[in-house]
Write an enzyme that holds these catalytic residues in place. Structure first.
Site, PDB file in Angstrom:
ATOM      1  N   HIS A 212       0.810  -1.227   0.000  1.00  0.00           N
ATOM      2  CA  HIS A 212       0.000   0.000   0.000  1.00  0.00           C
ATOM      3  C   HIS A 212       0.840   1.272   0.000  1.00  0.00           C
ATOM      4  O   HIS A 212       0.308   2.363  -0.103  1.00  0.00           O
ATOM      5  CB  HIS A 212      -0.915   0.041   1.233  1.00  0.00           C
ATOM      6  CG  HIS A 212      -0.185   0.370   2.504  1.00  0.00           C
ATOM      7  ND1 HIS A 212       0.457  -0.577   3.253  1.00  0.00           N
ATOM      8  CD2 HIS A 212       0.019   1.540   3.135  1.00  0.00           C
ATOM      9  CE1 HIS A 212       1.018   0.000   4.308  1.00  0.00           C
ATOM     10  NE2 HIS A 212       0.782   1.289   4.259  1.00  0.00           N
TER      11      HIS A 212
HETATM   12  C1  UD1 Z   1      -2.149   5.891   5.227  1.00  0.00           C
HETATM   13  C2  UD1 Z   1      -0.893   6.512   5.812  1.00  0.00           C
HETATM   14  C3  UD1 Z   1       0.232   5.491   5.790  1.00  0.00           C
HETATM   15  C4  UD1 Z   1      -0.181   4.202   6.467  1.00  0.00           C
HETATM   16  C5  UD1 Z   1      -1.488   3.695   5.872  1.00  0.00           C
HETATM   17  C6  UD1 Z   1      -1.961   2.502   6.639  1.00  0.00           C
HETATM   18  C7  UD1 Z   1      -0.602   8.931   5.445  1.00  0.00           C
HETATM   19  C8  UD1 Z   1       0.086   9.962   4.655  1.00  0.00           C
HETATM   20  N1  UD1 Z   1      -0.452   7.670   5.024  1.00  0.00           N
HETATM   21  O1  UD1 Z   1      -1.888   5.590   3.880  1.00  0.00           O
HETATM   22  O2  UD1 Z   1       1.362   6.013   6.479  1.00  0.00           O
HETATM   23  O3  UD1 Z   1       0.826   3.248   6.288  1.00  0.00           O
HETATM   24  O4  UD1 Z   1      -2.486   4.713   5.940  1.00  0.00           O
HETATM   25  O5  UD1 Z   1      -2.851   1.724   5.921  1.00  0.00           O
HETATM   26  O6  UD1 Z   1      -1.267   9.254   6.399  1.00  0.00           O
HETATM   27  N2  UD1 Z   1      -9.278   4.647   0.981  1.00  0.00           N
HETATM   28  C9  UD1 Z   1     -10.490   4.018   0.882  1.00  0.00           C
HETATM   29  N3  UD1 Z   1     -11.046   3.559   2.034  1.00  0.00           N
HETATM   30  C10 UD1 Z   1     -10.501   3.719   3.254  1.00  0.00           C
HETATM   31  C11 UD1 Z   1      -9.260   4.363   3.340  1.00  0.00           C
HETATM   32  C12 UD1 Z   1      -8.657   4.830   2.198  1.00  0.00           C
HETATM   33  O7  UD1 Z   1     -11.039   3.872  -0.195  1.00  0.00           O
HETATM   34  O8  UD1 Z   1     -11.068   3.259   4.266  1.00  0.00           O
HETATM   35  C13 UD1 Z   1      -8.647   5.143  -0.261  1.00  0.00           C
HETATM   36  C14 UD1 Z   1      -9.036   6.579  -0.585  1.00  0.00           C
HETATM   37  O9  UD1 Z   1      -9.138   6.733  -1.948  1.00  0.00           O
HETATM   38  C15 UD1 Z   1      -7.827   7.360  -0.139  1.00  0.00           C
HETATM   39  C16 UD1 Z   1      -6.696   6.372  -0.425  1.00  0.00           C
HETATM   40  O10 UD1 Z   1      -7.236   5.097  -0.130  1.00  0.00           O
HETATM   41  O11 UD1 Z   1      -7.705   8.577  -0.829  1.00  0.00           O
HETATM   42  C17 UD1 Z   1      -5.459   6.575   0.417  1.00  0.00           C
HETATM   43  O12 UD1 Z   1      -5.810   6.691   1.789  1.00  0.00           O
HETATM   44  P1  UD1 Z   1      -4.922   7.600   2.757  1.00  0.00           P
HETATM   45  O13 UD1 Z   1      -5.445   7.482   4.133  1.00  0.00           O
HETATM   46  O14 UD1 Z   1      -4.746   8.951   2.180  1.00  0.00           O
HETATM   47  O15 UD1 Z   1      -3.506   6.934   2.657  1.00  0.00           O
HETATM   48  P2  UD1 Z   1      -3.058   5.428   2.841  1.00  0.00           P
HETATM   49  O16 UD1 Z   1      -2.433   4.993   1.576  1.00  0.00           O
HETATM   50  O17 UD1 Z   1      -4.176   4.621   3.382  1.00  0.00           O
HETATM   51  N1  UDP Z   2      -3.593  -5.394   8.831  1.00  0.00           N
HETATM   52  C1  UDP Z   2      -4.880  -5.890   8.992  1.00  0.00           C
HETATM   53  N2  UDP Z   2      -5.557  -6.291   7.878  1.00  0.00           N
HETATM   54  C2  UDP Z   2      -5.029  -6.228   6.631  1.00  0.00           C
HETATM   55  C3  UDP Z   2      -3.712  -5.721   6.483  1.00  0.00           C
HETATM   56  C4  UDP Z   2      -3.026  -5.301   7.608  1.00  0.00           C
HETATM   57  O1  UDP Z   2      -5.387  -5.975  10.110  1.00  0.00           O
HETATM   58  O2  UDP Z   2      -5.714  -6.594   5.667  1.00  0.00           O
HETATM   59  C5  UDP Z   2      -2.875  -4.942  10.027  1.00  0.00           C
HETATM   60  C6  UDP Z   2      -1.517  -5.545  10.209  1.00  0.00           C
HETATM   61  O3  UDP Z   2      -1.619  -6.798  10.865  1.00  0.00           O
HETATM   62  C7  UDP Z   2      -0.815  -4.491  11.048  1.00  0.00           C
HETATM   63  C8  UDP Z   2      -1.400  -3.195  10.541  1.00  0.00           C
HETATM   64  O4  UDP Z   2      -2.633  -3.556   9.896  1.00  0.00           O
HETATM   65  O5  UDP Z   2      -1.131  -4.642  12.414  1.00  0.00           O
HETATM   66  C9  UDP Z   2      -0.483  -2.550   9.572  1.00  0.00           C
HETATM   67  O6  UDP Z   2      -1.149  -1.519   8.936  1.00  0.00           O
HETATM   68  P1  UDP Z   2      -0.747  -1.014   7.488  1.00  0.00           P
HETATM   69  O7  UDP Z   2       0.080  -2.028   6.796  1.00  0.00           O
HETATM   70  O8  UDP Z   2      -1.994  -0.545   6.854  1.00  0.00           O
HETATM   71  O9  UDP Z   2       0.088   0.305   7.831  1.00  0.00           O
HETATM   72  P2  UDP Z   2       1.615   0.568   8.243  1.00  0.00           P
HETATM   73  O10 UDP Z   2       1.972  -0.305   9.387  1.00  0.00           O
HETATM   74  O11 UDP Z   2       2.446   0.341   7.038  1.00  0.00           O
HETATM   75  O12 UDP Z   2       1.615   2.025   8.592  1.00  0.00           O
END
Ligand code: UD1
Ligand code: UDP
Length: 369
Positions: A212
């Site tokens: 991601h």
């Molecule tokens: C965010 C964090 C990242 C973290 C990740 C965990 C920032 C800059 N990034 O990244 O550090 O590792 O979360 O998963 O804060 N979206 C959906 N449904 C949701 C959430 C997101 O459709 O429930 C889509 C939306 O289009 C959104 C895109 O995903 O614009 C990205 O979501 P965003 O929260 O901006 O960043 P992540 O890539 O999730």
């Molecule tokens: N995780 C989860 N379901 C998923 C993928 C990840 O519960 O489908 C959990 C994972 O076990 C870990 C956390 O989400 O505890 C990590 O989050 P993510 O990878 O989204 O973000 P990051 O740690 O890179 O910020």
């Protein structure tokens, strides 16, 4: 203002998936004591049921007292709207501490809103550095650390990064990692994801993958190379797909090879089950790299650098970037060195965080370090 003898009031700000899991460990510890009260504010950064609600339900996290509903949009719009609404919530509540986790936009907005109001900020997972300022998370964590009053470092390396940036040593507490606390508590509660048995995969007979990170999803060449690398491993791959990656794959028209089994994002208890039952893990997630180690699985990290360098040094994590051949090769011959040192504390990080917040309760209105 802190009243002597009254419980210390904490306002916890969360918004994204990994923060719910970290907050679950601390909220569980809060529920067991009388000297702390907690209100949770959810910014709304993650909003799909399987990216948010499932964690509150399964991990029994107290329902957020406020939900700001701010998800999606660019960094400036998201962080700016969060900052504005969080300031209003903080002015109403004036907690003794604002508690933030990790390095998302919600972390940054929460820390900035509180610091500007002179409310002490406590940062859990302080001192993590990739030294790559092109990562949004690196900006978020550097700024958050520098406006925090108490900095909870998960590792000695994290602590050393803070010291190198001239953070006051008295503000730093080395407590271990709350994700390790969560891993220890929830591993006995892990459960098989619905529909998994229909995939026909044997325990230990598949790679668990997550992707991601913006640097991978937003670069078509890197994303395509990652899928070639996973397919080239010659193994079955289970990929709970993050919505960001789902959107990127659709817009780039990248086809998913047969042996990569895409499933929707799973809840934490299902994720732990997959981690316990896979043969190896391929990821660009911060949290999943550590969970691989907690559960004794070799990890291949599809990034150019990692904040969790101790796992690479210990031989449990192989950094392969987005190089298809390197990904395939590492997954074909996963490294599982003998022995696992306790690199992330002793499973009591959450209790230690609370002990320090209570002990420093009278630091209210101290200037940020
Ligand atoms: C965010 C964090 C990242 C973290 C990740 C965990 C920032 C800059 N990034 O990244 O550090 O590792 O979360 O998963 O804060 N979206 C959906 N449904 C949701 C959430 C997101 O459709 O429930 C889509 C939306 O289009 C959104 C895109 O995903 O614009 C990205 O979501 P965003 O929260 O901006 O960043 P992540 O890539 O999730
Ligand atoms: N995780 C989860 N379901 C998923 C993928 C990840 O519960 O489908 C959990 C994972 O076990 C870990 C956390 O989400 O505890 C990590 O989050 P993510 O990878 O989204 O973000 P990051 O740690 O890179 O910020």
């Amino acid at each position: 203002m802190m009243t002597p003898g009254a419980p210390v009031s904490i306002l916890t700000i969360v918004g994204a998936r990994p923060q719910f899991i970290k907050a679950a460990a601390v909220s569980r510890a809060i529920a067991a004591r009388h000297d702390v009260t907690e209100t949770i504010v959810h910014t709304g950064q993650h909003y799909d049921a399987n990216m948010s609600d499932v964690f509150f339900d399964d991990l029994v996290i107290p329902r957020p007292g406020r939900h700001l509903g701010i998800g999606g949009g660019g960094h400036g719009a998201m962080t700016g709207r969060q900052l504005e609404l969080l300031e209003g919530v903080l002015l109403e509540t004036m907690p003794d501490w604002v508690l933030v986790y990790g390095d998302t936009n919600s972390t940054l907005a929460g820390a900035l809103a509180a610091a500007k109001l002179h409310i002490p900020v406590a940062h859990v997972e302080a001192g993590l550095r990739s030294f790559n300022r092109r990562m949004p998370e690196e900006i978020n964590r550097v700024v958050t650390d520098h406006v925090s009053t108490l900095l909870f470092a998960p590792t000695a390396t994290a602590r050393s990064h803070l010291l190198a940036e001239s953070i006051n040593p008295d503000a730093i507490r080395l407590v271990g990692d709350v994700m390790y606390d969560a891993a220890l508590f929830y591993r006995d509660r892990a459960r098989m994801p619905e529909g998994f048995s229909e995939l026909g995969l044997a325990p230990g007979g598949f790679v668990l993958a997550t992707i991601h990170r913006a640097e991978n999803t937003d670069d078509p060449d890197r994303l395509a190379a990652i899928f070639r690398g996973l397919a080239g491993s010659g193994q079955d791959v289970v990929l709970p797909l993050h919505p960001r990656t789902r959107q990127a794959l659709a817009s780039l028209n990248i086809a998913i090879p047969d042996r990569i089994r895409v499933i929707p994002p799973v809840g934490y208890l299902e994720m732990v089950w997959l981690e316990l039952n896979c043969g190896s893990i391929a990821t660009d997630s911060g949290g999943v790299q550590k969970e691989a180690y907690f559960h004794g699985k070799p990890c291949v990290t599809m990034r150019d650098e990692t904040e969790w360098v101790e796992l690479v040094e210990a031989g449990w994590n192989t950094l392969v970037g987005a190089d298809a051949d390197a990904i395939s090769a590492a997954l074909s011959d996963p490294r599982c060195p003998p022995g696992r040192a306790e690199l992330y504390g002793d499973g009591t990080a959450a209790e230690q965080v609370l002990d320090h917040l209570v002990a420093s309760g009278n630091s209210q209105n101290r200037a940020p370090t």
